[in-house]
Design a protein around this motif. Structure first.
Motif, PDB file in Angstrom:
ATOM      1  N   UNK A   1       0.828  -1.205   0.000  1.00 12.74           N
ATOM      2  CA  UNK A   1       0.000   0.000   0.000  1.00 12.74           C
ATOM      3  C   UNK A   1       0.861   1.254   0.000  1.00 12.74           C
ATOM      4  N   UNK A   2       1.893   1.283   0.837  1.00 17.86           N
ATOM      5  CA  UNK A   2       2.778   2.450   0.891  1.00 17.86           C
ATOM      6  C   UNK A   2       3.464   2.684  -0.452  1.00 17.86           C
ATOM      7  N   UNK A   3       3.962   1.629  -1.053  1.00 17.07           N
ATOM      8  CA  UNK A   3       4.654   1.777  -2.329  1.00 17.07           C
ATOM      9  C   UNK A   3       3.689   2.176  -3.448  1.00 17.07           C
TER      10      UNK A   3
ATOM     11  N   UNK B   1       1.004   3.921  -2.982  1.00 16.00           N
ATOM     12  CA  UNK B   1       0.748   5.341  -2.703  1.00 16.00           C
ATOM     13  C   UNK B   1       1.885   6.212  -3.241  1.00 16.00           C
ATOM     14  N   UNK B   2       3.121   5.753  -3.081  1.00 19.31           N
ATOM     15  CA  UNK B   2       4.272   6.481  -3.642  1.00 19.31           C
ATOM     16  C   UNK B   2       4.163   6.557  -5.155  1.00 19.31           C
ATOM     17  N   UNK B   3       3.774   5.456  -5.770  1.00 17.91           N
ATOM     18  CA  UNK B   3       3.617   5.436  -7.224  1.00 17.91           C
ATOM     19  C   UNK B   3       2.580   6.475  -7.645  1.00 17.91           C
ATOM     20  N   UNK B   4       1.477   6.544  -6.924  1.00 16.57           N
ATOM     21  CA  UNK B   4       0.435   7.514  -7.266  1.00 16.57           C
ATOM     22  C   UNK B   4       0.909   8.949  -7.063  1.00 16.57           C
ATOM     23  N   UNK B   5       1.724   9.184  -6.054  1.00 14.11           N
ATOM     24  CA  UNK B   5       2.291  10.507  -5.831  1.00 14.11           C
ATOM     25  C   UNK B   5       3.086  10.957  -7.055  1.00 14.11           C
ATOM     26  N   UNK B   6       3.932  10.068  -7.584  1.00 14.98           N
ATOM     27  CA  UNK B   6       4.732  10.401  -8.762  1.00 14.98           C
ATOM     28  C   UNK B   6       3.863  10.480 -10.011  1.00 14.98           C
ATOM     29  N   UNK B   7       2.851   9.625 -10.103  1.00 15.40           N
ATOM     30  CA  UNK B   7       1.939   9.675 -11.243  1.00 15.40           C
ATOM     31  C   UNK B   7       1.162  10.995 -11.258  1.00 15.40           C
TER      32      UNK B   7
ATOM     33  N   UNK C   1       9.632   3.757 -11.939  1.00 11.41           N
ATOM     34  CA  UNK C   1      10.253   2.443 -12.092  1.00 11.41           C
ATOM     35  C   UNK C   1      10.928   1.965 -10.830  1.00 11.41           C
ATOM     36  N   UNK C   2      11.493   2.894 -10.080  1.00 16.15           N
ATOM     37  CA  UNK C   2      12.139   2.527  -8.815  1.00 16.15           C
ATOM     38  C   UNK C   2      11.107   2.060  -7.799  1.00 16.15           C
ATOM     39  N   UNK C   3       9.936   2.669  -7.799  1.00 16.15           N
ATOM     40  CA  UNK C   3       8.869   2.200  -6.919  1.00 16.15           C
ATOM     41  C   UNK C   3       8.540   0.746  -7.251  1.00 16.15           C
ATOM     42  N   UNK C   4       8.454   0.442  -8.535  1.00 16.39           N
ATOM     43  CA  UNK C   4       8.144  -0.935  -8.945  1.00 16.39           C
ATOM     44  C   UNK C   4       9.264  -1.877  -8.520  1.00 16.39           C
ATOM     45  N   UNK C   5      10.513  -1.442  -8.674  1.00 10.50           N
ATOM     46  CA  UNK C   5      11.648  -2.276  -8.251  1.00 10.50           C
ATOM     47  C   UNK C   5      11.575  -2.552  -6.749  1.00 10.50           C
TER      48      UNK C   5
ATOM     49  N   UNK D   1      -4.113   1.338 -10.546  1.00  8.17           N
ATOM     50  CA  UNK D   1      -3.622   1.254  -9.166  1.00  8.17           C
ATOM     51  C   UNK D   1      -4.649   1.853  -8.212  1.00  8.17           C
ATOM     52  N   UNK D   2      -5.231   2.971  -8.582  1.00  7.76           N
ATOM     53  CA  UNK D   2      -6.266   3.598  -7.737  1.00  7.76           C
ATOM     54  C   UNK D   2      -7.449   2.633  -7.548  1.00  7.76           C
ATOM     55  N   UNK D   3      -7.860   2.004  -8.628  1.00  3.57           N
ATOM     56  CA  UNK D   3      -8.970   1.039  -8.539  1.00  3.57           C
ATOM     57  C   UNK D   3      -8.625  -0.103  -7.581  1.00  3.57           C
ATOM     58  N   UNK D   4      -7.391  -0.599  -7.690  1.00  5.95           N
ATOM     59  CA  UNK D   4      -6.964  -1.690  -6.812  1.00  5.95           C
ATOM     60  C   UNK D   4      -6.997  -1.251  -5.352  1.00  5.95           C
ATOM     61  N   UNK D   5      -6.473  -0.065  -5.080  1.00  7.67           N
ATOM     62  CA  UNK D   5      -6.415   0.421  -3.698  1.00  7.67           C
ATOM     63  C   UNK D   5      -7.808   0.711  -3.142  1.00  7.67           C
ATOM     64  N   UNK D   6      -8.729   1.088  -3.996  1.00  9.01           N
ATOM     65  CA  UNK D   6     -10.090   1.394  -3.542  1.00  9.01           C
ATOM     66  C   UNK D   6     -10.934   0.140  -3.339  1.00  9.01           C
ATOM     67  N   UNK D   7     -10.499  -0.977  -3.950  1.00  4.35           N
ATOM     68  CA  UNK D   7     -11.307  -2.203  -3.837  1.00  4.35           C
ATOM     69  C   UNK D   7     -11.011  -2.959  -2.552  1.00  4.35           C
TER      70      UNK D   7
END
Length: 116
Positions: free
Chosen positions: A9-11, A13-19, A51-55, A110-116
Motif C-alpha cells: 500500500x505504501x509503495x 501510494x508512492x507510485x500515485x504521488x509520482x503519477x 520504475x524505482x517504486x516498482x523495483x 492502481x487507484x482502482x486496486x487500492x479502492x477495492x
C-alpha cells in the motif's frame, strides 16, 4: 503478497504521488515539453522514480507485480532501466507518449486496486 500488505500500500501510494506529478507535467502540454529541456528532464526523472517504486515493490512484496499483471507495472520498471542507463539515446517523443498515455492508465488501475 496481497494488496492489503502495508508495504504494498505504501509503495502504491508512492507510485500515485509520482503519477500525479506526471499528470501535472502533462497538463503543461506537449509544446511546453518540447520547448523546455527542464520539463523533459523532469519527465525522465519521474519515469525513473516510478520504475524505482516498482523495483522496490518487487523486492519488498515478492510476487506482487506478477500477481497484478493487469497493472502493467513491469513496463514502468523496464522504462526506468532504459531511461537511467540509456539517457544518451532517449527519444523524447516516446517519453511523452509514456507520460501522457501509459502512466495515466497505470495510475487509474492502481487507484482502482487500492479502492477495492
Amino acid at each position: 503478497m496481497t494488496e492489503s500488505d502495508p508495504r504494498a500500500i505504501q509503495l502504491l501510494d508512492d507510485l500515485l504521488l509520482h503519477a500525479d506529478a506526471v499528470a501535472r507535467l502533462v497538463r503543461r502540454g506537449k509544446p511546453a515539453f518540447d520547448q523546455d529541456e527542464f520539463l523533459r528532464y523532469a519527465g525522465e526523472d519521474l519515469l525513473v522514480r516510478l520504475g524505482e517504486v516498482v523495483a522496490r515493490l518487487d523486492r519488498k512484496v515478492p510476487g506482487f507485480v506478477e500477481a497484478h499483471a493487469e497493472l502493467e507495472l513491469r513496463n514502468l520498471k523496464d522504462t526506468r532501466n532504459f531511461v537511467a542507463h540509456g539517457y544518451d539515446v532517449v527519444d523524447f517523443e516516446i517519453i511523452w507518449e509514456i507520460l501522457a498515455d501509459h502512466v495515466p492508465v497505470v495510475s487509474a488501475r492502481v487507484r482502482e486496486l487500492l479502492e477495492s
